[in-house]
Design a protein around this motif. Structure first.
Motif, short mmCIF file in Angstrom:
data_model
loop_
_atom_site.label_atom_id
_atom_site.label_comp_id
_atom_site.label_asym_id
_atom_site.label_seq_id
_atom_site.Cartn_x
_atom_site.Cartn_y
_atom_site.Cartn_z
N ASP A 166 0.84 -1.20 0.00
CA ASP A 166 0.00 0.00 0.00
C ASP A 166 0.87 1.26 0.00
O ASP A 166 0.52 2.26 -0.60
N ARG A 167 2.00 1.18 0.67
CA ARG A 167 2.90 2.33 0.80
C ARG A 167 3.96 2.34 -0.30
O ARG A 167 4.24 1.32 -0.94
N GLU A 168 4.54 3.52 -0.49
CA GLU A 168 5.65 3.69 -1.43
C GLU A 168 6.94 3.94 -0.66
O GLU A 168 6.92 4.46 0.46
N TYR A 169 8.06 3.58 -1.28
CA TYR A 169 9.36 3.70 -0.63
C TYR A 169 10.39 4.27 -1.60
O TYR A 169 10.35 3.98 -2.80
N THR A 170 11.31 5.07 -1.07
CA THR A 170 12.37 5.66 -1.88
C THR A 170 13.70 4.96 -1.60
O THR A 170 14.22 4.24 -2.44
N ASN A 171 14.26 5.18 -0.43
CA ASN A 171 15.50 4.51 -0.01
C ASN A 171 15.15 3.50 1.07
O ASN A 171 14.51 3.84 2.07
N PHE A 172 15.58 2.26 0.89
CA PHE A 172 15.15 1.22 1.82
C PHE A 172 16.09 0.01 1.78
O PHE A 172 16.89 -0.16 0.85
N GLU A 173 15.94 -0.82 2.79
CA GLU A 173 16.55 -2.14 2.81
C GLU A 173 15.43 -3.13 3.09
O GLU A 173 14.76 -3.06 4.13
N LEU A 174 15.19 -4.02 2.16
CA LEU A 174 14.10 -4.99 2.23
C LEU A 174 14.66 -6.38 2.44
O LEU A 174 15.54 -6.82 1.70
N LYS A 175 14.16 -7.07 3.47
CA LYS A 175 14.52 -8.46 3.71
C LYS A 175 13.28 -9.32 3.45
O LYS A 175 12.18 -8.98 3.88
N ILE A 176 13.49 -10.44 2.78
CA ILE A 176 12.35 -11.29 2.46
C ILE A 176 12.82 -12.71 2.15
O ILE A 176 13.90 -12.91 1.61
N ASP A 177 12.01 -13.70 2.54
CA ASP A 177 12.27 -15.10 2.18
C ASP A 177 11.28 -15.52 1.10
O ASP A 177 10.11 -15.12 1.14
N TRP A 178 11.75 -16.34 0.17
CA TRP A 178 10.84 -16.84 -0.87
C TRP A 178 11.08 -18.32 -1.15
O TRP A 178 12.18 -18.83 -0.96
N LYS A 179 10.02 -18.97 -1.62
CA LYS A 179 10.09 -20.37 -2.02
C LYS A 179 9.23 -20.54 -3.27
O LYS A 179 8.08 -20.11 -3.30
N ASP B 227 3.03 -12.12 -9.66
CA ASP B 227 2.21 -13.25 -10.08
C ASP B 227 2.61 -13.59 -11.51
O ASP B 227 2.27 -12.88 -12.45
N HIS B 228 3.37 -14.68 -11.65
CA HIS B 228 3.79 -15.13 -12.98
C HIS B 228 3.15 -16.48 -13.30
O HIS B 228 3.64 -17.25 -14.11
N GLY B 229 2.04 -16.76 -12.59
CA GLY B 229 1.29 -17.98 -12.86
C GLY B 229 1.81 -19.22 -12.15
O GLY B 229 1.31 -20.31 -12.39
N ALA B 230 2.80 -19.06 -11.27
CA ALA B 230 3.38 -20.21 -10.57
C ALA B 230 3.07 -20.15 -9.08
O ALA B 230 2.85 -19.07 -8.52
N GLU B 231 3.07 -21.29 -8.45
CA GLU B 231 2.91 -21.35 -7.00
C GLU B 231 4.16 -20.78 -6.34
O GLU B 231 5.27 -21.24 -6.61
N VAL B 232 3.99 -19.78 -5.50
CA VAL B 232 5.12 -19.11 -4.86
C VAL B 232 4.69 -18.64 -3.48
O VAL B 232 3.51 -18.35 -3.25
N GLU B 233 5.65 -18.61 -2.56
CA GLU B 233 5.37 -18.18 -1.19
C GLU B 233 6.43 -17.17 -0.74
O GLU B 233 7.60 -17.29 -1.12
N PHE B 234 6.01 -16.21 0.07
CA PHE B 234 6.92 -15.21 0.64
C PHE B 234 6.62 -15.08 2.13
O PHE B 234 5.47 -15.15 2.55
N ARG B 235 7.66 -14.88 2.92
CA ARG B 235 7.48 -14.71 4.36
C ARG B 235 8.62 -13.85 4.93
O ARG B 235 9.55 -13.46 4.19
N ASN B 236 8.53 -13.53 6.22
CA ASN B 236 9.57 -12.73 6.89
C ASN B 236 9.89 -11.46 6.10
O ASN B 236 11.06 -11.16 5.83
N ILE B 237 8.86 -10.72 5.75
CA ILE B 237 9.03 -9.52 4.93
C ILE B 237 9.21 -8.31 5.85
O ILE B 237 8.30 -7.90 6.55
N ARG B 238 10.42 -7.75 5.83
CA ARG B 238 10.77 -6.64 6.73
C ARG B 238 11.43 -5.54 5.92
O ARG B 238 12.16 -5.81 4.96
N ILE B 239 11.21 -4.30 6.33
CA ILE B 239 11.78 -3.17 5.61
C ILE B 239 12.29 -2.12 6.58
O ILE B 239 11.71 -1.90 7.64
N LYS B 240 13.39 -1.51 6.19
CA LYS B 240 13.94 -0.37 6.94
C LYS B 240 14.10 0.79 5.95
O LYS B 240 14.73 0.62 4.90
N GLN B 241 13.52 1.92 6.26
CA GLN B 241 13.69 3.09 5.40
C GLN B 241 15.03 3.75 5.72
O GLN B 241 15.38 3.93 6.89
N LEU B 242 15.77 4.07 4.69
CA LEU B 242 17.13 4.61 4.83
C LEU B 242 17.12 6.11 4.65
O LEU B 242 16.26 6.64 3.95
#
Length: 232
Positions: A80-93, A217-232
């Motif tokens: 929902d929000r927009e970001y300019t400078n950031f550090e994004l951490k995320i896990d995917w499978k 969404d590229h039509g494949a089964e995908v999962e994301f978790r541990n989504i964290r962000i720090k604005q720089l």
């Protein structure tokens, strides 16, 4: 021997319990450093489908954001929000043969029908079986169609941990603790990379300093978790 076995099983149980407790939670260090959770592990709060009003085919399941490929409301999930400078951490499978991505710098506007018309992508892919595995700069961890990753991802069905850092146009990607991409937007190197890519005649590509972050969404089964962000 029985006592040793019971102690070992108890240790495993404790470690598993601690791991479960920390899923989709900030560590004390992350809190101190100013990170915020982008996914609470239970709902799609803070996200919506690109150009939509809700999360569509995306839902929270077993502590992950999951794409239901059979449901209505397909589309890339964006913050929902927009970001300019950031550090994004995320896990995917990703599922076997699957393709997805983490796209950022997205300008959400009906003039642009897709997130990738304005945003840059860190590729999410099953490098072994996905159809889009023929070019090095299309493999998991790449700056898609621009820079190949310096190290490979874990295979389909296993969790990968990534960091995307954007500071004043300087991009750095990490994949499972290893730096895989680094470049400066707007530099001569960057301009040459864009010219050699499919984006060379896309006038809005990577031009907005502030934008949304998306799970593709590229039509494949995908999962994301541990989504964290720090604005720089």
């Amino acid at each position: 021997m029985k006592k040793i076995l019971l102690c070992a099983l108890a240790t495993v149980a404790i470690n598993f319990s601690l791991s479960a407790q920390t899923l989709n939670k900030l560590t004390p260090k992350e809190k101190q450093d100013g990170y915020k959770l982008l996914f609470d592990g239970k709902t799609t709060k803070g996200w919506h489908v690109y150009l939509g009003a809700d999360a569509g085919a995306w839902h929270a399941e077993h502590g992950a954001l999951v794409l239901n490929t059979a449901a209505k409301g397909q589309g890339d999930l964006v913050t929902d929000r927009e970001y300019t400078n950031f550090e994004l951490k995320i896990d995917w499978k990703i599922a076997a043969g699957g393709n997805s991505g983490i796209i950022f710098g997205i300008h959400e506007d009906t003039s642009y029908h897709y997130t990738y018309l304005t945003g840059m992508e860190m590729q999410v892919l099953d490098d072994k079986l996905a159809e889009d595995n023929k070019q090095a700069n299309h493999l998991a961890g790449s700056l898609y169609d621009m820079i190949a990753p310096a190290h490979p991802a874990k295979p389909a069905g296993e969790w990968n941990s990534v960091i995307i850092r954007k500071l004043n146009g300087h991009l750095t990607f990490w994949l499972n603790g290893q730096k895989v991409v680094e470049t400066q937007m707007g530099s001569p190197e960057w301009k040459a990379l864009v010219q050699k890519s499919k984006f060379h005649n896309w006038p809005a590509f990577a031009t907005y300093p502030k934008g949304h972050i998306s799970l593709q969404d590229h039509g494949a089964e995908v999962e994301f978790r541990n989504i964290r962000i720090k604005q720089l």
